[in-house]
Design a protein around this motif. Sequence first.
Motif, PDB file in Angstrom:
ATOM      1  N   PHE A 547      13.524  25.605  66.467  1.00 29.58           N
ATOM      2  CA  PHE A 547      14.188  26.338  65.388  1.00 29.58           C
ATOM      3  C   PHE A 547      13.137  26.785  64.376  1.00 29.58           C
ATOM      4  O   PHE A 547      12.556  25.944  63.675  1.00 29.58           O
ATOM      5  CB  PHE A 547      15.215  25.460  64.670  1.00 29.58           C
ATOM      6  N   THR A 550      13.080  26.577  59.449  1.00 26.61           N
ATOM      7  CA  THR A 550      14.048  25.594  58.967  1.00 26.61           C
ATOM      8  C   THR A 550      13.495  24.871  57.740  1.00 26.61           C
ATOM      9  O   THR A 550      12.287  24.893  57.475  1.00 26.61           O
ATOM     10  CB  THR A 550      14.363  24.560  60.050  1.00 26.61           C
ATOM     11  N   LEU A 590      18.225  19.139  59.560  1.00 29.97           N
ATOM     12  CA  LEU A 590      17.541  20.421  59.373  1.00 29.97           C
ATOM     13  C   LEU A 590      18.541  21.534  59.095  1.00 29.97           C
ATOM     14  O   LEU A 590      19.562  21.655  59.779  1.00 29.97           O
ATOM     15  CB  LEU A 590      16.724  20.785  60.611  1.00 29.97           C
ATOM     16  N   VAL A 592      19.319  25.235  59.433  1.00 30.52           N
ATOM     17  CA  VAL A 592      18.939  26.401  60.236  1.00 30.52           C
ATOM     18  C   VAL A 592      19.499  27.641  59.548  1.00 30.52           C
ATOM     19  O   VAL A 592      20.717  27.749  59.364  1.00 30.52           O
ATOM     20  CB  VAL A 592      19.474  26.290  61.672  1.00 30.52           C
ATOM     21  N   GLU A 600      24.801  29.960  58.704  1.00 28.32           N
ATOM     22  CA  GLU A 600      23.923  28.816  58.458  1.00 28.32           C
ATOM     23  C   GLU A 600      24.536  27.551  59.046  1.00 28.32           C
ATOM     24  O   GLU A 600      25.750  27.356  59.023  1.00 28.32           O
ATOM     25  CB  GLU A 600      23.707  28.640  56.952  1.00 28.32           C
TER      26      GLU A 600
END
Length: 657
Positions: A547, A550, A590, A592, A600
């Motif tokens: 990802f 982040t 986290l 993203v 989101e």
Amino acid sequence: MSCALNLSSVVLPCYPEQPIWPESPFTSPADVERPGAFSPCKYFPPELQESALKQALATKLNPYHFICWHNPYKLDMSTLTDDDLPALVSPPGFQPLRRASTEMQSLTFLKVLHVGTNTIVSRICIGDTTFALKLFFGNDGSARFVRECTAYAHFNHFNLAEAGAVPGCSGWLELDTHVVLGAFAKLGNAPVHWRESSLKGILLEDLTGGESLSIHNATDNGVAEQVMRSLRKIHTAHVMHGSITPTNVIVFTAKPRAVWVGFSHSACNNHQDIGLAKVSRTSLLAELAAGWDLLFAKLVPDSLIGFERDEDTVDPETICGPVVHHREPPIPLRPRVPASSVEEEIACRLLAYPEANVFSWDPPLAHLTPPPKYDHQFDTPEFLRENAIAYDEYLDNSLSRWYGNCPLLIYDRDTANKAPPFKEYAAPAPVTKLSSQTAIEFLEHIAPWSNHPLMRVRIGNEERLLKIFSSGRVPGRRDSKSNKERFKLELEAYGHLIQYGACTLGPRTRGSGFEYRNSHGVREEPAWVYPIFDDGSFASALVLEYFPNTEAISWDTLTPSRADLALRALSCVHGAYVLYQDYETLSNFLIVPATLERPERVVVIDFDHALTPPNLKVARMTLLNELITVWGMFYNTMLPNRRMFCPEPVHPHKVNF
């Protein structure tokens, strides 16, 4: 009650006939009737109380309006209507209120107690007995008189006066207006001129010694409890009061006793006035919820700091944002059918977790996703400063219940012990192992501070994250597990996450196993890769979804919306029968960023502490308790502490809720 769930949908079908709480001793639903001895924290110094009162007087909002949590009687299933409920049928044998057999000559006026727009209340004496006489006049006087007579006829039929919930009523009478005016004149009172030739009134119990409900007595000697009990008893007579205000409650703190008066706006099940609300199970429970709000959202919090409300007082409901029930990750919805008992409700909503995800119910469980709060913008620098001082001294944040308490709590251990074993669990297949011949291009060492090396790599045409577990033990870790043991735990967790669809839902990265000998294929890579493999042992690794861009959840990045997203992600992890155990490391959640394809979201990473079946620690209640703990970490610790220590008192949190 044994849990913190909103049980209004269970109470409603049998309300008001069946009691909500045991009559003796008093036990409140989810212990919300008397939470924390009516205090926001264990230590509440006078300086903090004074600063809170100053802020309330300046802003017209009590900063501690939330101390009694959320209303347990506010119906949380809008789809449940009276058409779905058993009919509310009044018992036979009802008789109208009789006329009192009293001659004017035997009646003596002693004192005028209250003069209203359409009523006047006096203390009178008949023989050796004193009464309260309530006379009605004016344009609306006749209608008010009929409503009160009908209400008291119901109370007499159900013997509510003996229970102490309403004044005793000896009937109605009619008096000559001139005689009444003459009696008032002798007392030095000159009411407005009455056009009526005669006045009708009702003869009530004299409540001398009582006082109106206020912030000065709401927390005395069980008064609040009795107010709620008395209102419920009124409802058992199929009467809706219609005017839930402090002036309509007379309390006796020594007994204690709470008496509801002022039934001019009342409605009865078998006497429906045009223009008045219909008496039904739903309307009666809604009035009970209004009584709860009067006490525990207004009078009790106001009594804490001595705040006297006025017409300009801010309603906290108006400064909450709308509740947004995220569909990220897209958890399949389950229709929520009302349970027939508290035990069944707990079994369906809580003890069926994690197969029945608590975020999957439609309608949603009340308060599981709290509405965003905006009342922090009313905080004054003095209030925040005194709160921080108290926190530094006592380690107890008076704002900790700003977002209420987790509705998933189960207070009764016997109830929690009834959780059945998993019914749908099946051990997953092993995670796919990549061939040692797989071509891997090392791109970046993205977390040099991590306990395990994290590499951004390219496999084929896709970028992935390589999490490497080299030999040895990680220094400074709180347990003695080797890296190979940690790899085994995380690999087993990913097997469950993949098997039960948690990866496809999005709360977790996708994973595949990988075992790599130190000398194979590495020499052509950048030199900074060498130390990872220079001990001559195998290096185990997981190939995970990568990802970009982040950021971790932290005290600075957490918002109510992100707290909800993180909890939903964790619930999906639990749905894969994975006990996470590493939630205190905030960097494991986290954020993203949103894309054109997806909003989101929050993903959970790092499963080298996770447990899976057949480990006996993985059970329904341990999974549910972990979710409850993380809910409290976000909503009872991080968000309230962020409000307290914010450096911008005028508008502390410039974030998007």
